[in-house]
Enzyme design. Structure first.
Site, PDB file in Angstrom:
ATOM      1  N   ARG A 108      52.904  -4.434  -4.841  1.00  0.00           N
ATOM      2  CA  ARG A 108      52.650  -5.663  -4.065  1.00  0.00           C
ATOM      3  C   ARG A 108      53.923  -6.487  -4.081  1.00  0.00           C
ATOM      4  NH1 ARG A 108      48.114 -10.342  -3.978  1.00  0.00           N
ATOM      5  NH2 ARG A 108      47.117  -8.663  -2.823  1.00  0.00           N
ATOM      6  N   HIS A 135      48.603  -5.247   4.827  1.00  0.00           N
ATOM      7  CA  HIS A 135      47.737  -5.262   3.637  1.00  0.00           C
ATOM      8  C   HIS A 135      46.643  -4.193   3.838  1.00  0.00           C
ATOM      9  CE1 HIS A 135      45.904  -6.564   0.067  1.00  0.00           C
ATOM     10  NE2 HIS A 135      45.410  -7.733   0.414  1.00  0.00           N
ATOM     11  N   GLN A 138      43.170  -3.875   1.874  1.00  0.00           N
ATOM     12  CA  GLN A 138      42.208  -4.907   2.281  1.00  0.00           C
ATOM     13  C   GLN A 138      41.389  -4.436   3.482  1.00  0.00           C
ATOM     14  OE1 GLN A 138      41.843  -8.298   0.951  1.00  0.00           O
ATOM     15  NE2 GLN A 138      40.015  -8.167   2.208  1.00  0.00           N
ATOM     16  N   ASP A 231      42.233 -16.358   7.399  1.00  0.00           N
ATOM     17  CA  ASP A 231      43.058 -16.187   6.194  1.00  0.00           C
ATOM     18  C   ASP A 231      43.774 -17.515   5.974  1.00  0.00           C
ATOM     19  OD1 ASP A 231      44.595 -15.198   4.102  1.00  0.00           O
ATOM     20  OD2 ASP A 231      45.929 -13.992   5.371  1.00  0.00           O
ATOM     21  N   CYS A 272      39.764 -12.653   3.501  1.00  0.00           N
ATOM     22  CA  CYS A 272      40.263 -11.749   2.459  1.00  0.00           C
ATOM     23  C   CYS A 272      40.297 -12.429   1.094  1.00  0.00           C
ATOM     24  CB  CYS A 272      41.650 -11.251   2.838  1.00  0.00           C
ATOM     25  SG  CYS A 272      42.810 -12.591   3.183  1.00  0.00           S
ATOM     26  N   ARG A 317      36.635  -4.276  -2.359  1.00  0.00           N
ATOM     27  CA  ARG A 317      38.016  -3.892  -2.684  1.00  0.00           C
ATOM     28  C   ARG A 317      38.009  -2.812  -3.755  1.00  0.00           C
ATOM     29  NH1 ARG A 317      42.083  -7.275  -1.831  1.00  0.00           N
ATOM     30  NH2 ARG A 317      43.238  -5.323  -1.880  1.00  0.00           N
TER      31      ARG A 317
HETATM   32  N1   CP Z   1      42.634 -10.419  -0.896  1.00  0.00           N
HETATM   33  C1   CP Z   1      43.561 -10.193  -1.844  1.00  0.00           C
HETATM   34  O1   CP Z   1      44.450  -9.345  -1.687  1.00  0.00           O
HETATM   35  O2   CP Z   1      43.427 -10.966  -2.941  1.00  0.00           O
HETATM   36  P1   CP Z   1      44.458 -11.072  -4.143  1.00  0.00           P
HETATM   37  O3   CP Z   1      45.680 -11.788  -3.614  1.00  0.00           O
HETATM   38  O4   CP Z   1      43.746 -11.873  -5.200  1.00  0.00           O
HETATM   39  O5   CP Z   1      44.806  -9.703  -4.612  1.00  0.00           O
HETATM   40  N1  NVA Z   2      48.171 -13.673   3.987  1.00  0.00           N
HETATM   41  C1  NVA Z   2      47.854 -13.844   2.598  1.00  0.00           C
HETATM   42  C2  NVA Z   2      46.928 -12.771   2.137  1.00  0.00           C
HETATM   43  C3  NVA Z   2      46.498 -12.880   0.706  1.00  0.00           C
HETATM   44  C4  NVA Z   2      45.576 -11.776   0.278  1.00  0.00           C
HETATM   45  C5  NVA Z   2      49.130 -13.844   1.800  1.00  0.00           C
HETATM   46  O1  NVA Z   2      49.987 -12.978   2.025  1.00  0.00           O
HETATM   47  O2  NVA Z   2      49.305 -14.710   0.937  1.00  0.00           O
END
Ligand code: CP
Ligand code: NVA
Length: 330
Positions: A108, A135, A138, A231, A272, A317
């Site tokens: 990540r 992502h 997700q 989001d 999400c 998830r």
């Molecule tokens: N939705 C999601 O990816 O959550 P986190 O940032 O907590 O992993």
């Molecule tokens: N768009 C958001 C998604 C988090 C799961 C971010 O990147 O922070």
């Protein structure tokens, strides 16, 4: 022919066919059943995976950890700033080292190129746990949740409200195009997804018999939608000083009770997460104080309503990430 994704990376949904995505979803349902019924499934015991995080996480990290352990694997978590990668060691060298020790690598972080470079150099499957562009894990959870609610994916009317060119907006457009959902991005023009990605998705959608629509008009964009998804307005990695302009741009796109009334009678609300739906977070409280906005992308009323399936989505998830780990490592 049976579907086989053994040894593959999971970097973005564009790399997978609808049939392969269907395979992940069906496998996820099996794993969910087993988990609910207390049937142990340590099918990958003896293997080890590493989770490399350059941004924070609750769901993705926990889902990978629990999925890995349920499958009987050893799981190592490298928190942001705790490895040598970037500062003292190149991405390629890090990939080569991790690939000698682990059977798979989750990443990540920031640019999509980083996860691709890890994949190109590690010699083991690499899974994208979120980059600035995509992502994909997700998406499997989101598709599973939609199918659980409507019994089908094809023909479902899906509307994304907000920053439609962020990682989640981009990925949802791809996911819907692949699986035959009619996708609408409802956002200001400045935040429409990139033309190149829209064009690719329109081609994919044509094959699966669905549509891709971009609109600035909230009433039009939400009319009879089955899924309203949003989001956060400022994503991880963006500077704090974009909040002001983003709030101005996106305030009209807030998901509220009136907007949900314009959607279909059977509509569900998805997110999400994490979400700014009240002042019970540091950022939520700061924004409320600075800009007089107590709720952002979604009102607390909608977030906590019966239509909201956000916590089912979060649970999914786990089951979907487990399917990716299993299918690519078995
Ligand atoms: N939705 C999601 O990816 O959550 P986190 O940032 O907590 O992993
Ligand atoms: N768009 C958001 C998604 C988090 C799961 C971010 O990147 O922070």
């Amino acid at each position: 022919m049976s579907t086989n994704v053994r040894g593959r990376n999971f970097l973005k949904l564009l790399d997978y066919s609808p049939k392969e995505i269907r395979y992940f979803l069906d496998l996820s349902k099996n794993f969910k059943n087993m988990k609910k019924n207390g049937v142990l499934h340590p099918y990958l015991s003896g293997k080890n995976i590493v989770l490399l995080f350059e941004k924070t996480s609750t769901r993705t990290r926990c889902a990978f950890e629990v999925a890995g352990r349920d499958l009987g694997m050893g799981v190592t978590y490298l928190e942001p700033g705790s490895s040598q990668m970037g500062k003292k060691e190149s991405i390629a060298d890090t990939a080569k080292v991790l690939g000698r020790m682990f059977d798979g690598i989750e990443y990540r972080g920031f640019n999509q190129k980083i996860v691709e470079e890890l994949a190109a150099n590690s010699g083991v499957p690499v899974w994208n746990g979120l980059t600035d562009e995509f992502h994909p894990t997700q998406m499997l959870a989101d598709l599973l949740t939609i199918e659980e609610n409507f019994g089908t994916l094809k023909g479902v009317h899906f509307t994304f409200m907000g920053d439609a060119r962020n990682n989640v907006g981009n990925s949802l457009m791809v996911a819907c195009a692949k699986m035959g959902l009619n996708f609408t991005a409802c956002s200001p023009k400045e935040l429409f997804p990139k033309k190149e990605l829209v064009d690719s998705c329109r081609q994919i959608a044509a094959e699966s018999g669905s549509t891709i629509t971009l609109t600035e008009n909230v009433e039009e964009g939400t009319k009879n939608a089955d899924v309203i998804y949003t989001d956060i307005w400022v994503s991880m990695g963006e500077p704090d000083d974009v909040w002001e302009s983003r709030i101005k741009l996106l305030k009209p796109y807030q998901v509220n009770a009136q907007l949900m009334k314009n959607a279909s009678e059977r509509s569900i609300f998805m997110h999400c997460l994490p979400s700014f739906h009240d002042k019970n977070t540091q950022i939520g409280a700061d924004i409320a104080k600075k800009f007089g906005l107590p709720e952002m992308e979604v009102t607390d009323e909608v977030f906590t309503s019966k239509r909201s399936v956000v916590f089912d989505e979060a649970e999914n998830r786990l089951h979907t990430i487990k399917s990716v780990l299993y299918a690519t490592l078995c």
